[in-house]
Design a protein around this motif. Sequence first.
Motif, PDB file in Angstrom:
ATOM      1  N   ASP A   1       0.142 -41.217  23.479  1.00 28.31           N
ATOM      2  CA  ASP A   1      -0.291 -42.568  23.130  1.00 28.31           C
ATOM      3  C   ASP A   1      -1.598 -42.588  22.352  1.00 28.31           C
ATOM      4  OD1 ASP A   1       1.897 -43.705  24.400  1.00 28.31           O
ATOM      5  OD2 ASP A   1       0.869 -43.811  26.339  1.00 28.31           O
ATOM      6  N   ALA A   2      -2.275 -41.459  22.248  1.00 24.08           N
ATOM      7  CA  ALA A   2      -3.564 -41.409  21.561  1.00 24.08           C
ATOM      8  C   ALA A   2      -3.335 -41.200  20.072  1.00 24.08           C
ATOM      9  CB  ALA A   2      -4.409 -40.274  22.121  1.00 24.08           C
ATOM     10  N   ALA A   3      -3.796 -42.149  19.271  1.00 19.69           N
ATOM     11  CA  ALA A   3      -3.715 -41.943  17.820  1.00 19.69           C
ATOM     12  C   ALA A   3      -4.738 -40.906  17.385  1.00 19.69           C
ATOM     13  CB  ALA A   3      -3.940 -43.260  17.092  1.00 19.69           C
ATOM     14  N   THR A   4      -5.963 -41.030  17.901  1.00 21.27           N
ATOM     15  CA  THR A   4      -7.025 -40.088  17.559  1.00 21.27           C
ATOM     16  C   THR A   4      -7.083 -39.021  18.643  1.00 21.27           C
ATOM     17  OG1 THR A   4      -8.225 -41.867  16.453  1.00 21.27           O
ATOM     18  CG2 THR A   4      -9.459 -39.869  16.966  1.00 21.27           C
ATOM     19  N   SER A   5      -6.457 -37.896  18.360  1.00 24.25           N
ATOM     20  CA  SER A   5      -6.312 -36.817  19.331  1.00 24.25           C
ATOM     21  C   SER A   5      -7.511 -35.876  19.239  1.00 24.25           C
ATOM     22  CB  SER A   5      -5.012 -36.057  19.043  1.00 24.25           C
ATOM     23  OG  SER A   5      -4.905 -34.892  19.812  1.00 24.25           O
ATOM     24  N   PHE A   6      -8.129 -35.572  20.396  1.00 22.55           N
ATOM     25  CA  PHE A   6      -9.243 -34.619  20.373  1.00 22.55           C
ATOM     26  C   PHE A   6      -9.492 -34.058  21.756  1.00 22.55           C
ATOM     27  CE2 PHE A   6     -11.388 -38.425  21.780  1.00 22.55           C
ATOM     28  CZ  PHE A   6     -12.495 -38.008  22.501  1.00 22.55           C
ATOM     29  N   ARG A   7     -10.221 -32.940  21.775  1.00 19.78           N
ATOM     30  CA  ARG A   7     -10.638 -32.319  23.026  1.00 19.78           C
ATOM     31  C   ARG A   7     -12.029 -31.750  22.837  1.00 19.78           C
ATOM     32  NH1 ARG A   7     -11.215 -27.820  26.294  1.00 19.78           N
ATOM     33  NH2 ARG A   7     -10.329 -28.062  28.391  1.00 19.78           N
ATOM     34  N   THR A   8     -12.832 -31.745  23.906  1.00 21.73           N
ATOM     35  CA  THR A   8     -14.158 -31.147  23.857  1.00 21.73           C
ATOM     36  C   THR A   8     -14.496 -30.534  25.206  1.00 21.73           C
ATOM     37  OG1 THR A   8     -16.498 -31.520  23.348  1.00 21.73           O
ATOM     38  CG2 THR A   8     -15.351 -33.283  24.517  1.00 21.73           C
ATOM     39  N   GLN A   9     -15.358 -29.530  25.167  1.00 19.64           N
ATOM     40  CA  GLN A   9     -15.867 -28.897  26.380  1.00 19.64           C
ATOM     41  C   GLN A   9     -17.032 -27.998  25.996  1.00 19.64           C
ATOM     42  OE1 GLN A   9     -12.963 -26.548  28.511  1.00 19.64           O
ATOM     43  NE2 GLN A   9     -14.290 -26.212  30.282  1.00 19.64           N
ATOM     44  N   ARG A  10     -17.957 -27.804  26.909  1.00 16.71           N
ATOM     45  CA  ARG A  10     -19.009 -26.806  26.707  1.00 16.71           C
ATOM     46  C   ARG A  10     -18.573 -25.523  27.396  1.00 16.71           C
ATOM     47  NH1 ARG A  10     -24.452 -27.382  25.406  1.00 16.71           N
ATOM     48  NH2 ARG A  10     -24.243 -29.639  25.728  1.00 16.71           N
ATOM     49  N   LEU A  11     -18.369 -24.479  26.619  1.00 17.04           N
ATOM     50  CA  LEU A  11     -17.877 -23.204  27.146  1.00 17.04           C
ATOM     51  C   LEU A  11     -19.014 -22.208  27.295  1.00 17.04           C
ATOM     52  CD1 LEU A  11     -14.678 -22.755  24.936  1.00 17.04           C
ATOM     53  CD2 LEU A  11     -14.751 -23.448  27.339  1.00 17.04           C
ATOM     54  N   VAL A  12     -18.913 -21.379  28.324  1.00 21.09           N
ATOM     55  CA  VAL A  12     -19.859 -20.287  28.514  1.00 21.09           C
ATOM     56  C   VAL A  12     -19.596 -19.223  27.457  1.00 21.09           C
ATOM     57  CG1 VAL A  12     -20.587 -18.444  30.081  1.00 21.09           C
ATOM     58  CG2 VAL A  12     -20.073 -20.734  30.981  1.00 21.09           C
ATOM     59  N   ILE A  13     -20.654 -18.674  26.893  1.00 21.17           N
ATOM     60  CA  ILE A  13     -20.546 -17.556  25.960  1.00 21.17           C
ATOM     61  C   ILE A  13     -20.755 -16.261  26.726  1.00 21.17           C
ATOM     62  CG2 ILE A  13     -21.677 -16.434  23.981  1.00 21.17           C
ATOM     63  CD1 ILE A  13     -22.158 -19.223  22.840  1.00 21.17           C
ATOM     64  N   ALA A  14     -19.959 -15.270  26.411  1.00 22.53           N
ATOM     65  CA  ALA A  14     -19.998 -13.986  27.122  1.00 22.53           C
ATOM     66  C   ALA A  14     -21.252 -13.191  26.747  1.00 22.53           C
ATOM     67  CB  ALA A  14     -18.743 -13.183  26.812  1.00 22.53           C
ATOM     68  N   GLY A  15     -21.373 -12.014  27.334  1.00 15.91           N
ATOM     69  CA  GLY A  15     -22.446 -11.098  26.981  1.00 15.91           C
ATOM     70  C   GLY A  15     -23.810 -11.696  27.226  1.00 15.91           C
ATOM     71  N   ASN A  16     -24.625 -11.750  26.173  1.00 18.87           N
ATOM     72  CA  ASN A  16     -25.967 -12.304  26.285  1.00 18.87           C
ATOM     73  C   ASN A  16     -25.977 -13.825  26.332  1.00 18.87           C
ATOM     74  OD1 ASN A  16     -27.673  -9.804  26.098  1.00 18.87           O
ATOM     75  ND2 ASN A  16     -26.546  -9.598  24.171  1.00 18.87           N
ATOM     76  N   GLY A  17     -24.819 -14.431  26.084  1.00 14.82           N
ATOM     77  CA  GLY A  17     -24.644 -15.858  26.353  1.00 14.82           C
ATOM     78  C   GLY A  17     -25.270 -16.827  25.374  1.00 14.82           C
ATOM     79  N   GLU A  18     -25.641 -16.346  24.172  1.00 12.96           N
ATOM     80  CA  GLU A  18     -26.391 -17.225  23.273  1.00 12.96           C
ATOM     81  C   GLU A  18     -25.571 -17.822  22.136  1.00 12.96           C
ATOM     82  OE1 GLU A  18     -30.714 -14.981  23.892  1.00 12.96           O
ATOM     83  OE2 GLU A  18     -29.760 -14.992  21.908  1.00 12.96           O
ATOM     84  N   SER A  19     -24.733 -17.020  21.469  1.00 14.33           N
ATOM     85  CA  SER A  19     -24.076 -17.527  20.268  1.00 14.33           C
ATOM     86  C   SER A  19     -22.826 -16.720  19.953  1.00 14.33           C
ATOM     87  CB  SER A  19     -25.049 -17.469  19.081  1.00 14.33           C
ATOM     88  OG  SER A  19     -24.597 -18.271  18.009  1.00 14.33           O
ATOM     89  N   GLN A  20     -21.988 -17.278  19.076  1.00 18.40           N
ATOM     90  CA  GLN A  20     -20.774 -16.577  18.657  1.00 18.40           C
ATOM     91  C   GLN A  20     -21.119 -15.587  17.540  1.00 18.40           C
ATOM     92  OE1 GLN A  20     -17.773 -19.507  17.689  1.00 18.40           O
ATOM     93  NE2 GLN A  20     -17.097 -19.647  19.792  1.00 18.40           N
ATOM     94  N   THR A  21     -21.701 -14.485  17.970  1.00 18.08           N
ATOM     95  CA  THR A  21     -22.065 -13.383  17.084  1.00 18.08           C
ATOM     96  C   THR A  21     -21.571 -12.101  17.728  1.00 18.08           C
ATOM     97  OG1 THR A  21     -24.212 -13.166  18.192  1.00 18.08           O
ATOM     98  CG2 THR A  21     -24.121 -14.583  16.235  1.00 18.08           C
ATOM     99  N   MET A  22     -21.647 -11.017  16.979  1.00 20.95           N
ATOM    100  CA  MET A  22     -21.136  -9.762  17.526  1.00 20.95           C
ATOM    101  C   MET A  22     -21.936  -9.288  18.734  1.00 20.95           C
ATOM    102  SD  MET A  22     -18.397  -9.071  16.003  1.00 20.95           S
ATOM    103  CE  MET A  22     -18.184  -7.443  16.733  1.00 20.95           C
ATOM    104  N   ASP A  23     -23.245  -9.553  18.755  1.00 22.84           N
ATOM    105  CA  ASP A  23     -24.040  -9.136  19.910  1.00 22.84           C
ATOM    106  C   ASP A  23     -24.292 -10.282  20.885  1.00 22.84           C
ATOM    107  OD1 ASP A  23     -25.922 -10.673  18.614  1.00 22.84           O
ATOM    108  OD2 ASP A  23     -27.391  -9.053  18.330  1.00 22.84           O
ATOM    109  N   THR A  24     -23.664 -11.424  20.624  1.00 23.58           N
ATOM    110  CA  THR A  24     -23.760 -12.643  21.459  1.00 23.58           C
ATOM    111  C   THR A  24     -25.193 -13.143  21.618  1.00 23.58           C
ATOM    112  OG1 THR A  24     -23.782 -11.444  23.595  1.00 23.58           O
ATOM    113  CG2 THR A  24     -21.631 -12.101  22.706  1.00 23.58           C
ATOM    114  N   ARG A  25     -26.068 -12.745  20.693  1.00 25.65           N
ATOM    115  CA  ARG A  25     -27.407 -13.324  20.621  1.00 25.65           C
ATOM    116  C   ARG A  25     -27.452 -14.286  19.432  1.00 25.65           C
ATOM    117  NH1 ARG A  25     -30.747 -10.790  24.117  1.00 25.65           N
ATOM    118  NH2 ARG A  25     -30.254  -8.622  24.734  1.00 25.65           N
TER     119      ARG A  25
ATOM    120  N   LEU B   1     -27.105 -22.165  25.423  1.00 24.92           N
ATOM    121  CA  LEU B   1     -26.512 -23.485  25.656  1.00 24.92           C
ATOM    122  C   LEU B   1     -24.999 -23.478  25.525  1.00 24.92           C
ATOM    123  CD1 LEU B   1     -29.090 -25.780  23.821  1.00 24.92           C
ATOM    124  CD2 LEU B   1     -28.997 -25.107  26.239  1.00 24.92           C
ATOM    125  N   GLY B   2     -24.408 -22.299  25.450  1.00 19.02           N
ATOM    126  CA  GLY B   2     -22.961 -22.213  25.383  1.00 19.02           C
ATOM    127  C   GLY B   2     -22.422 -22.679  24.042  1.00 19.02           C
TER     128      GLY B   2
END
Length: 418
Positions: free
Chosen positions: A268-292, A307-308
């Motif tokens: 029933d939703a015309a404007t379909s979307f999803r959101t969530q704050r996900l935990v980042i692995a490793g050092n937990g900082e960013s979507q990079t190879m070293d997670t920093r 901040l995930g």
Amino acid sequence: MSVANLKTHSELARGRTPGHGMPGELFGRQDVFETDVDVFFHKHWILAGVTADVPEPGDVSTVDIGKASILIVRDDDENIRAWRNVCRHRGARLKDAGKSTVGMLVCPYHQWTYDLDGSLKHTTHMGVDFDRSCRGLIPVKTRIVGTHIFVCLSDDAPADMDILEQTMAPRFAPYDLTRTRIAHEAEIIENGNWKLVIENNRECYHCGATHPELTASFLPEDFGFCPQGLSEESQRALDAYHARNAASVSSWEKDGLICNAFERLDPDAATSFRTQRLVIAGNGESQTMDTRVASRKLLGELQRRDLGDVHMWTHNSWTHVMSDHAVVSYIVPLAPDKTLVRTKWLVHEDAVEGVDYDLNALTEVWVATNAQDASLVATNYRGTQDPAYEPGPFSPFTETYVELFAQWYAARLGAHGV
């Protein structure tokens, strides 16, 4: 199969076996493609750019969507507006696709000239009685959410865009995404149907085997998994995953950050979307190879790095926002077997390449991931067009969102009388 025996678009979409993939004709037929563009890209809200595409007054971003084209402009009052890219004289395109900077919008055919506010300012040879006031550019409905420029080409734009805006604005607010610039942008033409691009994005069943760069920053349990028959070791890992998530959420919420999942994916939703704050692995900082963090200049006025990943899906886009940068991707269907994927990497407006960040470290995860996804979509599309293809069953543990997308797709066709 003769034309007379072809199933209709509606029959194909609503005749799908629940829990199974879509029939190949929904991916390969030209008539289906044209209806998809009309329904899902001309009558729904779609992502068409980011505010950093037009950072200064006079900047223009021209986006083609099927046979339609729009001009996204920043006017002299710093407002972002969108106009149909059609001269009100004889219909010539005012600008080709891409970016430019102008003082006014001048038709290349007969030089009708428009202000950035859409008003027609100058014509020649039209006589003293010609009324310019009723020949301004045709406006396009526009919403700015964070940095995202959403547009709707329909006069009857879905009202539930309000829900997306109300949900996402406070989640994006700490990052001050309007104060960003584009550090890098890339385009890939994927050799597959737009629905396969979205399906691929909606599941991570494939991620462990095909996305080594991306999975470096994801906790494996976030890919989805079968909880049946877990070994003691796997159960301990699952317990540790839940504990880490709970600790992260508790810490973020103490800082006033919104973490919970919110999804509006029902038929029933015309404007379909999803959101969530996900935990980042490793050092937990960013979507990079070293997670920093890749950029030491954090977004907005942030001081905290861990901040995930605030993600957002819509039916034509996906976004990941970390403390140091954001990655925004959106799609434009080009043909039944071709889909344009545009991706933009955003950093703080004052971040300096080579000083605050290394461009390769910033982009390498999603450059690799996009290329891998393009290969997967191409091989998937070719298989769906094989006479031997029969839609197989979805995993109930890792492909839930693919099933929900298929349900939504069929329902939205019905809502528009298809």
